[in-house]
Design a protein around this motif. Structure first.
Motif, PDB file in Angstrom:
ATOM      1  N   ALA A   1       0.845  -1.199   0.000  1.00 57.16           N
ATOM      2  CA  ALA A   1       0.000   0.000   0.000  1.00 57.16           C
ATOM      3  C   ALA A   1       0.885   1.257   0.000  1.00 57.16           C
ATOM      4  CB  ALA A   1      -0.898  -0.018   1.241  1.00 57.16           C
ATOM      5  N   GLU A   2       1.970   1.210   0.827  1.00 56.93           N
ATOM      6  CA  GLU A   2       2.864   2.364   0.904  1.00 56.93           C
ATOM      7  C   GLU A   2       3.494   2.645  -0.462  1.00 56.93           C
ATOM      8  OE1 GLU A   2       5.882   2.306   4.081  1.00 56.93           O
ATOM      9  OE2 GLU A   2       7.211   3.257   2.606  1.00 56.93           O
ATOM     10  N   ASP A   3       4.008   1.566  -1.090  1.00 56.54           N
ATOM     11  CA  ASP A   3       4.645   1.728  -2.395  1.00 56.54           C
ATOM     12  C   ASP A   3       3.643   2.239  -3.426  1.00 56.54           C
ATOM     13  OD1 ASP A   3       6.971   0.930  -1.301  1.00 56.54           O
ATOM     14  OD2 ASP A   3       6.912  -1.134  -2.077  1.00 56.54           O
ATOM     15  N   GLY A   4       2.422   1.673  -3.361  1.00 54.31           N
ATOM     16  CA  GLY A   4       1.378   2.083  -4.327  1.00 54.31           C
ATOM     17  C   GLY A   4       1.070   3.557  -4.206  1.00 54.31           C
ATOM     18  N   LEU A   5       0.892   3.981  -2.930  1.00 55.13           N
ATOM     19  CA  LEU A   5       0.537   5.378  -2.711  1.00 55.13           C
ATOM     20  C   LEU A   5       1.682   6.300  -3.093  1.00 55.13           C
ATOM     21  CD1 LEU A   5      -1.512   5.276   0.616  1.00 55.13           C
ATOM     22  CD2 LEU A   5      -2.323   5.753  -1.697  1.00 55.13           C
ATOM     23  N   ALA A   6       2.916   5.887  -2.785  1.00 57.80           N
ATOM     24  CA  ALA A   6       4.071   6.722  -3.128  1.00 57.80           C
ATOM     25  C   ALA A   6       4.177   6.863  -4.635  1.00 57.80           C
ATOM     26  CB  ALA A   6       5.340   6.075  -2.558  1.00 57.80           C
TER      27      ALA A   6
ATOM     28  N   GLU B   1      -5.939  24.444   4.259  1.00 59.56           N
ATOM     29  CA  GLU B   1      -6.787  23.283   4.545  1.00 59.56           C
ATOM     30  C   GLU B   1      -5.959  22.028   4.869  1.00 59.56           C
ATOM     31  OE1 GLU B   1     -10.204  23.167   4.144  1.00 59.56           O
ATOM     32  OE2 GLU B   1     -10.509  25.209   3.386  1.00 59.56           O
ATOM     33  N   ALA B   2      -4.700  22.069   4.446  1.00 61.40           N
ATOM     34  CA  ALA B   2      -3.889  20.839   4.559  1.00 61.40           C
ATOM     35  C   ALA B   2      -3.658  20.469   6.027  1.00 61.40           C
ATOM     36  CB  ALA B   2      -2.542  21.060   3.869  1.00 61.40           C
ATOM     37  N   PRO B   3      -3.658  19.181   6.324  1.00 61.36           N
ATOM     38  CA  PRO B   3      -3.389  18.768   7.701  1.00 61.36           C
ATOM     39  C   PRO B   3      -1.927  19.048   8.074  1.00 61.36           C
ATOM     40  CG  PRO B   3      -3.440  16.849   6.266  1.00 61.36           C
ATOM     41  CD  PRO B   3      -3.770  18.032   5.383  1.00 61.36           C
ATOM     42  N   GLU B   4      -1.693  19.143   9.339  1.00 59.57           N
ATOM     43  CA  GLU B   4      -0.314  19.349   9.799  1.00 59.57           C
ATOM     44  C   GLU B   4       0.512  18.115   9.419  1.00 59.57           C
ATOM     45  OE1 GLU B   4       2.059  20.032  13.978  1.00 59.57           O
ATOM     46  OE2 GLU B   4      -0.160  20.125  13.924  1.00 59.57           O
ATOM     47  N   PHE B   5       1.730  18.368   8.981  1.00 55.09           N
ATOM     48  CA  PHE B   5       2.563  17.236   8.545  1.00 55.09           C
ATOM     49  C   PHE B   5       2.928  16.368   9.763  1.00 55.09           C
ATOM     50  CE2 PHE B   5       6.036  14.941   6.684  1.00 55.09           C
ATOM     51  CZ  PHE B   5       5.678  14.849   5.348  1.00 55.09           C
ATOM     52  N   PRO B   6       2.643  15.066   9.719  1.00 47.72           N
ATOM     53  CA  PRO B   6       2.901  14.221  10.899  1.00 47.72           C
ATOM     54  C   PRO B   6       4.385  14.245  11.254  1.00 47.72           C
ATOM     55  CG  PRO B   6       1.567  13.053   9.267  1.00 47.72           C
ATOM     56  CD  PRO B   6       2.056  14.308   8.596  1.00 47.72           C
ATOM     57  N   SER B   7       4.674  14.433  12.541  1.00 49.94           N
ATOM     58  CA  SER B   7       6.061  14.652  12.958  1.00 49.94           C
ATOM     59  C   SER B   7       6.939  13.424  12.704  1.00 49.94           C
ATOM     60  CB  SER B   7       6.102  15.032  14.433  1.00 49.94           C
ATOM     61  OG  SER B   7       5.413  14.061  15.179  1.00 49.94           O
ATOM     62  N   GLU B   8       6.356  12.175  12.874  1.00 46.46           N
ATOM     63  CA  GLU B   8       7.167  10.965  12.642  1.00 46.46           C
ATOM     64  C   GLU B   8       7.647  10.921  11.198  1.00 46.46           C
ATOM     65  OE1 GLU B   8       4.127  10.974  13.961  1.00 46.46           O
ATOM     66  OE2 GLU B   8       3.769   9.296  15.333  1.00 46.46           O
ATOM     67  N   LEU B   9       6.712  11.286  10.271  1.00 50.51           N
ATOM     68  CA  LEU B   9       7.082  11.231   8.853  1.00 50.51           C
ATOM     69  C   LEU B   9       8.128  12.288   8.550  1.00 50.51           C
ATOM     70  CD1 LEU B   9       3.604  10.615   7.168  1.00 50.51           C
ATOM     71  CD2 LEU B   9       5.392   8.972   7.766  1.00 50.51           C
ATOM     72  N   ARG B  10       7.940  13.430   9.180  1.00 51.80           N
ATOM     73  CA  ARG B  10       8.895  14.497   8.964  1.00 51.80           C
ATOM     74  C   ARG B  10      10.279  14.067   9.426  1.00 51.80           C
ATOM     75  NH1 ARG B  10       8.415  20.706  11.204  1.00 51.80           N
ATOM     76  NH2 ARG B  10      10.597  21.257  10.739  1.00 51.80           N
ATOM     77  N   ALA B  11      10.303  13.429  10.602  1.00 52.81           N
ATOM     78  CA  ALA B  11      11.592  12.954  11.127  1.00 52.81           C
ATOM     79  C   ALA B  11      12.212  11.948  10.174  1.00 52.81           C
ATOM     80  CB  ALA B  11      11.377  12.324  12.500  1.00 52.81           C
TER      81      ALA B  11
ATOM     82  N   GLU C   1      13.328   8.548   1.286  1.00 57.02           N
ATOM     83  CA  GLU C   1      12.600   9.083   0.133  1.00 57.02           C
ATOM     84  C   GLU C   1      11.110   9.033   0.392  1.00 57.02           C
ATOM     85  OE1 GLU C   1      13.542  10.505  -2.896  1.00 57.02           O
ATOM     86  OE2 GLU C   1      15.418  10.669  -1.750  1.00 57.02           O
ATOM     87  N   GLN C   2      10.709   8.062   1.171  1.00 56.69           N
ATOM     88  CA  GLN C   2       9.299   7.949   1.518  1.00 56.69           C
ATOM     89  C   GLN C   2       9.180   7.314   2.888  1.00 56.69           C
ATOM     90  OE1 GLN C   2       8.193   5.319  -1.790  1.00 56.69           O
ATOM     91  NE2 GLN C   2       7.703   3.745  -0.258  1.00 56.69           N
ATOM     92  N   ALA C   3       8.044   7.544   3.536  1.00 56.93           N
ATOM     93  CA  ALA C   3       7.803   6.943   4.853  1.00 56.93           C
ATOM     94  C   ALA C   3       6.309   6.854   5.070  1.00 56.93           C
ATOM     95  CB  ALA C   3       8.444   7.781   5.948  1.00 56.93           C
ATOM     96  N   SER C   4       5.913   5.950   5.959  1.00 59.15           N
ATOM     97  CA  SER C   4       4.471   5.808   6.168  1.00 59.15           C
ATOM     98  C   SER C   4       4.180   5.634   7.655  1.00 59.15           C
ATOM     99  CB  SER C   4       3.948   4.602   5.389  1.00 59.15           C
ATOM    100  OG  SER C   4       4.562   3.428   5.866  1.00 59.15           O
TER     101      SER C   4
ATOM    102  N   ILE D   1      -3.714   4.747   6.101  1.00 58.86           N
ATOM    103  CA  ILE D   1      -2.290   4.853   5.948  1.00 58.86           C
ATOM    104  C   ILE D   1      -1.957   6.232   5.424  1.00 58.86           C
ATOM    105  CG2 ILE D   1      -2.482   3.690   3.700  1.00 58.86           C
ATOM    106  CD1 ILE D   1       0.399   2.711   4.115  1.00 58.86           C
ATOM    107  N   ALA D   2      -0.925   6.816   5.973  1.00 57.55           N
ATOM    108  CA  ALA D   2      -0.477   8.128   5.487  1.00 57.55           C
ATOM    109  C   ALA D   2       0.950   7.955   4.991  1.00 57.55           C
ATOM    110  CB  ALA D   2      -0.521   9.148   6.608  1.00 57.55           C
ATOM    111  N   VAL D   3       1.238   8.358   3.741  1.00 59.29           N
ATOM    112  CA  VAL D   3       2.570   8.182   3.172  1.00 59.29           C
ATOM    113  C   VAL D   3       3.128   9.553   2.801  1.00 59.29           C
ATOM    114  CG1 VAL D   3       3.939   7.083   1.345  1.00 59.29           C
ATOM    115  CG2 VAL D   3       1.882   5.966   2.240  1.00 59.29           C
ATOM    116  N   ALA D   4       4.343   9.794   3.263  1.00 57.85           N
ATOM    117  CA  ALA D   4       5.010  11.041   2.896  1.00 57.85           C
ATOM    118  C   ALA D   4       6.017  10.716   1.801  1.00 57.85           C
ATOM    119  CB  ALA D   4       5.714  11.643   4.092  1.00 57.85           C
TER     120      ALA D   4
END
Lengths: 224, 492
Positions: free
Chosen positions: B34-39, B123-133, B140-143, B154-157
């Motif tokens: 799912a992470e790869d698909g979304l990325a 309108e955008a949600p705050e960027f999740p801190s774990e993903l930011r870290a 390159e990507q994180a979920s 699932i949230a993928v950055a």
């Protein structure tokens, strides 16, 4: 001489019978019916103890141990169980003899007498029995004060019998211990010597009794 | 616990962790897919026009419904990603969230952020801190999980190939399809697996259970038959070994049981004989005592013979009971004796004293001689005394009044000789060989005083043999009987 005997027996009837028979036989007897009472007696007051092993108050074997640790007076054990282990234990603990129930009164008296029997009295190297005097050291014999000439074998024969008066002595034992081994040592020879000895003793010759199947005995008339 | 229940529990215990493990693996794989698909979706979207749209109007990217029309990048993107099994959102996410058209849960939500992880779109949600870290660490990507009120997602950055501008980082979110479905699949799968496993186990265990049951029932039958029957031994597994082991044990038990039964029946016979043997003299004794009582009541002087008979009967009974007790000891232990130091001198004196009263009453001279020094031997004092006593009693009974009985103990070198002789009628030569037999038991003719004292003499013989002594019978010089025991003295 009255012998003082201690009887430790819990059964009323048997105790009373033993007391009656022994008294009749001329013994002074004290009867205790409890083991713990026997543990409080002074052993040296008695000359013999008749001890039943099954007693109230204390174990018979404990009474035996007590008596043994305080004196060496003869102990005659009465045992109802004809059990080797008990007898062996009692003998190990110092009992002198035992009588197994049931027993005849005469049987008990015989065992008591045997325990109190003393060897032929030998005072000052001489044995005196009913007018018969044997001087062991001087090897002389007199009957009612009159000296009697005996051969060596006759003297040895008389001495052997006189040392165990009233007991039959086997011919074989006498032949071995009395006859001259250098000469004819048969029991027939012994009989010849005995016969001559009797004649020489004259009136006292009858004291030398032939015992059927056994041998000879010097008979003094007292109970053996 | 029965074998099958135990197996079922074992299967469950083994299957449940396996199924859970598989579920975890599957969840991980699905997550990663799912992470790869979304990325991939996010990159495609941004590369194929999304970047332009975003950089042109970052305040409103992605497009609100109606602001740019249906020809936005999502419509095209969705059409271009047929391999994504997850549905492609056809409308902007806001519509999804606020206007709630039905397929909303299957849509991807996409937001763009600058390199500082701050979106120009309010309108955008705050960027999740774990993903930011994670992205700041160089990923390159994180979920992460995206928790929604009723379901998970699932949230993928995703970091874009370019590093600056308001659209350098994209956050894609999507609700995960049917989490209950996954659990249901897992449960059904586990149940099916367990069923299959149990089926297999039961198929394998069935015959064993059956054999164990048959063996159990055969063992019960065998026990009921006192181990006379054996269980059947077939196959070559542990059950076979168990059956064979049982048969071995059963044979052993049967052997012991047979011995025990033989002994018990011997004992029963013995008690029956004993009862007979004791009751008879007791009856005779009662008879004598009755005669005595009658005569005394009639004023007659007591009859000496009746008294003597009564005495003898009591004496015989005592001796009989001692002999029976000795016989039972000898029978219970076919070979052994207790061995102690025995004073033969005292033993002879006791045995003679025992019979002297009766001998005297019968006017028989019972004499004895022992050596002056104690003569000892190894043995069982009770049995030896009984043996000697039996020889004496035998002589005293058969000698006529006026006769003689002599007991002579001699010590000869290393040995001893104990003779009991009499001048009675003696024993006829034809009976000499049989005198030690326990005649009145063997032939069943149980006359009371059969050919001597069958029991007493046989016990004397047995006791002597056990001690390694010899017991001989000969005719005495006087024509009577002469028994002689010979043995070795103990050195002590």
């Amino acid at each position: 001489m009255t012998h003082k005997i201690l009887l430790v027996e819990d059964d009323e009837q048997l105790g009373a019978q033993i007391v009656a028979h022994l008294s009749e036989a001329g013994f002074a007897i004290q009867w205790l019916q409890r083991g713990d009472l026997a543990l409080a007696v002074t052993p040296r007051e008695y000359e013999l103890v008749i001890l039943d092993l099954m007693l109230p108050g204390a174990f018979g074997l404990d009474v035996l141990k007590y008596l043994r640790s305080h004196s060496d007076l003869p102990v005659l054990v009465l045992s109802a169980k004809n059990d080797t282990a008990v007898k062996v234990r009692a003998l190990e603990l110092g009992a002198d003899d035992y009588v197994t129930k049931p027993f005849w009164p005469e049987e008990l008296i015989a065992r008591v007498s045997a325990r109190l029997r003393r060897p032929g009295l030998e005072r000052g190297g001489a044995i005196e029995l009913q007018g018969l005097r044997i001087d062991v050291a001087a090897r002389t014999v007199s009957v009612d004060g009159l000296a009697v000439e005996l051969t060596r074998v006759e003297f040895e024969l008389l001495l052997a019998l006189a040392r165990r008066p009233n007991q039959a002595i086997a011919r074989a034992w006498l032949a071995e211990h009395v006859l001259d081994p250098e000469r004819d040592g048969s029991e027939r020879t012994l009989d010849v010597h005995a016969s001559r000895l009797r004649k020489k003793l004259g009136a006292k010759g009858a004291l030398v009794a032939t015992v059927w199947g056994v041998g000879y005995r010097l008979q003094t008339g007292e109970r053996a | 616990m029965k074998l099958r229940a135990r197996l079922a529990i074992a299967v469950l215990a083994a299957a449940v962790p396996v199924v859970i493990g598989l579920g975890v693996v599957r969840a991980r794989v699905e997550w990663s897919t799912a992470e790869d698909g979304l990325a991939e979706f996010a990159r495609d979207k941004m590369v194929l026009g999304g970047r332009e749209a975003c950089e042109n109007a970052p305040e409103v990217f992605p497009f609100r419904p109606g602001s740019r029309g249906p020809s936005g990048p999502f419509a095209r993107g969705g059409a271009r990603l047929p391999r994504d099994p997850l549905a492609v959102p056809q409308v902007p996410p806001r519509a999804l969230l606020e206007d709630s058209p039905p397929p909303a849960e299957l849509r991807n939500e996409l937001w763009a952020y600058g390199p500082d992880f701050v979106s120009r779109n309010r309108e955008a949600p705050e960027f999740p801190s774990e993903l930011r870290a994670a992205l700041e660490d160089g990923a390159e990507q994180a979920s992460i999980d995206w928790m929604l009120p009723n379901r998970s997602g699932i949230a993928v950055a995703v970091r874009m190939p370019w590093t600056d501008g308001p659209c350098a980082v994209v956050l894609v979110r999507r609700a995960v399809v049917g989490p209950q479905g996954a659990v249901r699949d897992l449960v059904i799968g586990s149940a099916a697996l367990c069923l299959v496993l149990m089926g297999a186990v039961f198929l394998a265990a069935g015959p064993i259970v059956e054999r164990v049951r048959r063996l159990t029932s055969q063992v019960r039958d065998s026990a009921a038959a006192k181990y006379a029957t054996q269980v059947e031994v077939g196959g070559d597994d542990e059950v076979t070994e168990l059956a064979a082991a049982f048969n071995t044990a059963a044979s052993e038990v049967k052997l012991n049981l047979d011995g025990l039964e033989a002994r018990e029946s011997a004992l029963r016979r013995f008690v029956e004989n004993t009862t007979h043997d004791v009751m008879l003299p007791l009856t005779v004794l009662q008879g004598h005592l009755t005669v005595l009582r009658r005569r005394v009541e009639a004023g007659a002087s007591e009859d000496r013979q009746v008294v003597l008979d009564a005495l003898q009967e009591a004496h015989y009974m005592a001796s009989l009971i001692q002999n029976l007790s000795a016989a039972s000891r000898l029978e219970s232990d076919p070979r052994g004796i207790e061995s102690h130091e025995v004073d033969l001198t005292a033993l002879v004196e006791r045995a003679v004293a025992r019979h002297a009263p009766i001998a005297r009453a019968r006017e028989i001279a019972l004499e004895h001689a022992v050596p002056p020094a104690p003569t000892r031997a190894k043995g069982d004092v009770t049995l030896l005394e009984q043996a000697v006593s039996n020889l004496i009693h035998n002589a005293v009974r058969y000698v006529e009044p006026g006769g003689h009985v002599a007991v002579v103990l001699d010590s000869k070198g290393q040995g001893f000789s104990l003779r009991v002789l009499d001048d009675g009628p003696g024993i006829p030569p034809e009976l000499k060989s049989r005198v030690f037999e326990r005649a009145f038991r063997a032939d069943g003719a149980r006359s009371r005083h059969p050919g001597g004292m069958g029991l007493g003499l046989s016990i004397a013989k047995d006791v002597c043999e056990r001690h390694g002594f010899t017991l001989e019978l000969r005719t005495s010089e006087a024509g009577g009987a002469e028994f002689e025991i010979r043995g070795t003295k103990s050195s002590a």
